[in-house]
Design a protein around this motif. Structure first.
Motif, PDB file in Angstrom:
ATOM      1  N   PHE A  10      35.422  30.434  43.341  1.00  0.00           N
ATOM      2  CA  PHE A  10      35.448  31.734  42.674  1.00  0.00           C
ATOM      3  C   PHE A  10      35.489  32.847  43.716  1.00  0.00           C
ATOM      4  O   PHE A  10      34.774  32.812  44.717  1.00  0.00           O
ATOM      5  CB  PHE A  10      34.212  31.911  41.790  1.00  0.00           C
ATOM      6  CG  PHE A  10      34.159  33.242  41.099  1.00  0.00           C
ATOM      7  CD1 PHE A  10      34.928  33.482  39.970  1.00  0.00           C
ATOM      8  CD2 PHE A  10      33.366  34.268  41.604  1.00  0.00           C
ATOM      9  CE1 PHE A  10      34.888  34.717  39.335  1.00  0.00           C
ATOM     10  CE2 PHE A  10      33.325  35.501  40.978  1.00  0.00           C
ATOM     11  CZ  PHE A  10      34.085  35.725  39.836  1.00  0.00           C
ATOM     12  N   ILE A  11      36.339  33.842  43.476  1.00  0.00           N
ATOM     13  CA  ILE A  11      36.491  34.980  44.381  1.00  0.00           C
ATOM     14  C   ILE A  11      35.830  36.197  43.735  1.00  0.00           C
ATOM     15  O   ILE A  11      36.152  36.536  42.591  1.00  0.00           O
ATOM     16  CB  ILE A  11      37.973  35.279  44.656  1.00  0.00           C
ATOM     17  CG1 ILE A  11      38.664  34.049  45.249  1.00  0.00           C
ATOM     18  CG2 ILE A  11      38.122  36.468  45.602  1.00  0.00           C
ATOM     19  CD1 ILE A  11      40.158  34.206  45.422  1.00  0.00           C
ATOM     20  N   PRO A  12      34.898  36.858  44.421  1.00  0.00           N
ATOM     21  CA  PRO A  12      34.251  38.050  43.845  1.00  0.00           C
ATOM     22  C   PRO A  12      35.283  39.080  43.396  1.00  0.00           C
ATOM     23  O   PRO A  12      36.269  39.336  44.095  1.00  0.00           O
ATOM     24  CB  PRO A  12      33.397  38.583  45.013  1.00  0.00           C
ATOM     25  CG  PRO A  12      33.148  37.391  45.869  1.00  0.00           C
ATOM     26  CD  PRO A  12      34.382  36.535  45.769  1.00  0.00           C
ATOM     27  N   THR A  13      35.044  39.649  42.222  1.00  0.00           N
ATOM     28  CA  THR A  13      36.001  40.571  41.614  1.00  0.00           C
ATOM     29  C   THR A  13      35.312  41.900  41.323  1.00  0.00           C
ATOM     30  O   THR A  13      34.266  41.922  40.659  1.00  0.00           O
ATOM     31  CB  THR A  13      36.575  39.969  40.318  1.00  0.00           C
ATOM     32  OG1 THR A  13      37.190  38.713  40.622  1.00  0.00           O
ATOM     33  CG2 THR A  13      37.601  40.893  39.693  1.00  0.00           C
ATOM     34  N   HIS A  14      35.893  42.986  41.819  1.00  0.00           N
ATOM     35  CA  HIS A  14      35.270  44.307  41.690  1.00  0.00           C
ATOM     36  C   HIS A  14      36.248  45.271  41.009  1.00  0.00           C
ATOM     37  O   HIS A  14      37.388  45.424  41.453  1.00  0.00           O
ATOM     38  CB  HIS A  14      34.874  44.860  43.056  1.00  0.00           C
ATOM     39  CG  HIS A  14      34.116  43.878  43.906  1.00  0.00           C
ATOM     40  ND1 HIS A  14      32.794  43.579  43.689  1.00  0.00           N
ATOM     41  CD2 HIS A  14      34.506  43.122  44.966  1.00  0.00           C
ATOM     42  CE1 HIS A  14      32.391  42.682  44.574  1.00  0.00           C
ATOM     43  NE2 HIS A  14      33.411  42.390  45.364  1.00  0.00           N
ATOM     44  N   THR A  15      35.782  45.926  39.954  1.00  0.00           N
ATOM     45  CA  THR A  15      36.595  46.909  39.239  1.00  0.00           C
ATOM     46  C   THR A  15      35.975  48.287  39.397  1.00  0.00           C
ATOM     47  O   THR A  15      34.777  48.466  39.182  1.00  0.00           O
ATOM     48  CB  THR A  15      36.692  46.564  37.744  1.00  0.00           C
ATOM     49  OG1 THR A  15      37.333  45.288  37.595  1.00  0.00           O
ATOM     50  CG2 THR A  15      37.512  47.608  37.003  1.00  0.00           C
ATOM     51  N   PHE A  16      36.807  49.265  39.777  1.00  0.00           N
ATOM     52  CA  PHE A  16      36.364  50.640  39.981  1.00  0.00           C
ATOM     53  C   PHE A  16      37.034  51.528  38.937  1.00  0.00           C
ATOM     54  O   PHE A  16      38.261  51.644  38.912  1.00  0.00           O
ATOM     55  CB  PHE A  16      36.724  51.124  41.389  1.00  0.00           C
ATOM     56  CG  PHE A  16      36.037  50.357  42.479  1.00  0.00           C
ATOM     57  CD1 PHE A  16      34.895  50.859  43.080  1.00  0.00           C
ATOM     58  CD2 PHE A  16      36.521  49.124  42.903  1.00  0.00           C
ATOM     59  CE1 PHE A  16      34.252  50.159  44.087  1.00  0.00           C
ATOM     60  CE2 PHE A  16      35.881  48.412  43.908  1.00  0.00           C
ATOM     61  CZ  PHE A  16      34.740  48.928  44.493  1.00  0.00           C
ATOM     62  N   ARG A  73      32.351  54.457  38.253  1.00  0.00           N
ATOM     63  CA  ARG A  73      31.647  53.330  37.655  1.00  0.00           C
ATOM     64  C   ARG A  73      32.221  52.035  38.223  1.00  0.00           C
ATOM     65  O   ARG A  73      33.435  51.844  38.229  1.00  0.00           O
ATOM     66  CB  ARG A  73      31.773  53.368  36.136  1.00  0.00           C
ATOM     67  CG  ARG A  73      31.024  54.536  35.497  1.00  0.00           C
ATOM     68  CD  ARG A  73      31.297  54.669  34.019  1.00  0.00           C
ATOM     69  NE  ARG A  73      32.673  55.088  33.771  1.00  0.00           N
ATOM     70  CZ  ARG A  73      33.557  54.398  33.082  1.00  0.00           C
ATOM     71  NH1 ARG A  73      33.235  53.218  32.579  1.00  0.00           N
ATOM     72  NH2 ARG A  73      34.779  54.861  32.904  1.00  0.00           N
ATOM     73  N   VAL A  74      31.358  51.156  38.698  1.00  0.00           N
ATOM     74  CA  VAL A  74      31.768  49.917  39.349  1.00  0.00           C
ATOM     75  C   VAL A  74      31.197  48.739  38.572  1.00  0.00           C
ATOM     76  O   VAL A  74      30.015  48.736  38.223  1.00  0.00           O
ATOM     77  CB  VAL A  74      31.280  49.861  40.807  1.00  0.00           C
ATOM     78  CG1 VAL A  74      31.858  48.631  41.508  1.00  0.00           C
ATOM     79  CG2 VAL A  74      31.651  51.139  41.553  1.00  0.00           C
ATOM     80  N   VAL A  75      32.052  47.768  38.284  1.00  0.00           N
ATOM     81  CA  VAL A  75      31.628  46.538  37.623  1.00  0.00           C
ATOM     82  C   VAL A  75      32.095  45.371  38.480  1.00  0.00           C
ATOM     83  O   VAL A  75      33.297  45.167  38.662  1.00  0.00           O
ATOM     84  CB  VAL A  75      32.194  46.419  36.196  1.00  0.00           C
ATOM     85  CG1 VAL A  75      31.744  45.103  35.554  1.00  0.00           C
ATOM     86  CG2 VAL A  75      31.747  47.598  35.339  1.00  0.00           C
ATOM     87  N   SER A  76      31.132  44.610  39.007  1.00  0.00           N
ATOM     88  CA  SER A  76      31.442  43.465  39.869  1.00  0.00           C
ATOM     89  C   SER A  76      31.115  42.170  39.144  1.00  0.00           C
ATOM     90  O   SER A  76      30.099  42.075  38.448  1.00  0.00           O
ATOM     91  CB  SER A  76      30.648  43.544  41.176  1.00  0.00           C
ATOM     92  OG  SER A  76      31.010  44.687  41.921  1.00  0.00           O
TER      93      SER A  76
END
Length: 304
Positions: free
Chosen positions: A55-61, A70-73
């Motif tokens: 799994f690769i960490p996924t970050h949405t800005f 607002r950041v959702v990881s």
């Protein structure tokens, strides 16, 4: 007067002591601010988030112009989240990270599957997971750390204070998937107004009509190591991820058209001014020529 000094001092000391005791007896409201889940979009965005079984960490800005992002990881088996806040004079008085929300579970009890993340995304209450917030300055750059007591898997959302405006900078460490969601009605990519660097791997519009930019940031073998010929796949785990800088300038969808209109109007004005200048210059040259002709023509002599 002196005989009253010592009794008065005793009375004053008693009042101060009693005041302190009264303060201790007054109940203090230690209630902390509850995290606000409704501020975030817990979307199960897992495009390119799996490399085989890894799994690769996924970050949405979710970008905005009002000085906050607002950041959702989506993370797996993580203990620390390293945040590099963007600061200037306008943000120096604000908390760099606020409204932290965790939807997840302990890593040894939670699988990083799409089904699990989907179930977590529809939770109506934040998970009861303890964490601490600390900060440090590393190589002249401020870092904020969200540290959990044990490794967790799931969603971690927070609001990051940013300078107001239409520019955003993010320093990412691969491997990771990074997504920028532009405000509704905004776009980017115009070479004259501004664009993103590096170019995203994918661009699409979501259900709300917002432009989404996605980067897949993998750890790859450098060309230098490949040229040496002594690199083996086993050495890949020893490669130190190289941070990468993503910059984005966004603006309203009408901005390119408005800029074209403004440039056209300015060009027309410049053309009119230049034409007027040429006309006046030619007129003055004609006047000067007429005057010179009158001066150089010899006068006729009268009869004797």
């Amino acid at each position: 007067m002196k005989r009253y000094f010592f009794p008065m001092l005793c009375v004053l000391s008693l009042v101060i002591f009693a005041g302190g005791c009264i303060d201790d007896l007054v109940p203090v409201d230690d209630e902390t601010t509850q995290p606000e889940l409704s501020a975030y979009e817990f979307e199960t965005f897992l495009t390119n988030s799996y490399d085989g079984d890894t799994f690769i960490p996924t970050h949405t800005f979710y970008l905005s112009r009002n000085g906050s992002t607002r950041v959702v990881s989506i993370i797996e088996n993580e203990t620390v989240i390293d945040i590099i806040p963007l600061e200037d004079l306008s943000t120096s008085q604000n908390d760099p990270v606020t409204n932290i929300v965790v939807l997840g579970g302990l890593a040894n009890q939670t699988n990083a599957t799409q089904e699990v993340f989907t179930d977590l995304s529809i939770m109506d209450e934040a998970s009861d997971i303890n964490y601490t917030i600390s900060d440090d300055v590393i190589s002249g750059q401020k870092h904020v750390f969200i540290t959990f007591e044990e490794p967790i898997t799931g969603f971690v959302a927070y609001t990051m204070s940013t300078p107001p405006g239409q520019d955003f900078i993010y320093i990412t460490t691969p491997p990771s998937v990074v997504r920028f969601v532009l405000p509704e009605g905004y776009t980017t990519g115009n070479s004259l107004i501004g664009k993103v660097k590096p170019s995203p791997d994918e661009v699409y519009y979501d259900e709300m009509g917002r432009e989404n930019l996605v980067w897949t940031n993998e750890v790859t073998t450098s060309s230098f190591l490949s040229m040496l010929g002594n690199f083996s796949p086993e050495d890949e785990e020893d490669i130190e991820p190289v941070p990468k800088l993503i910059t984005a300038k966004f603006y309203t969808e009408n901005a390119p058209r408005d800029l074209s209109i403004a440039v056209g109007i300015l060009g027309l004005i410049a053309l009119l001014v230049y034409s007027r200048y040429r006309h006046e210059k030619k007129r003055l040259e004609n006047i000067r020529k007429n005057i010179e002709d009158q001066v150089t023509v010899p006068k006729k002599k009268g009869k004797d």
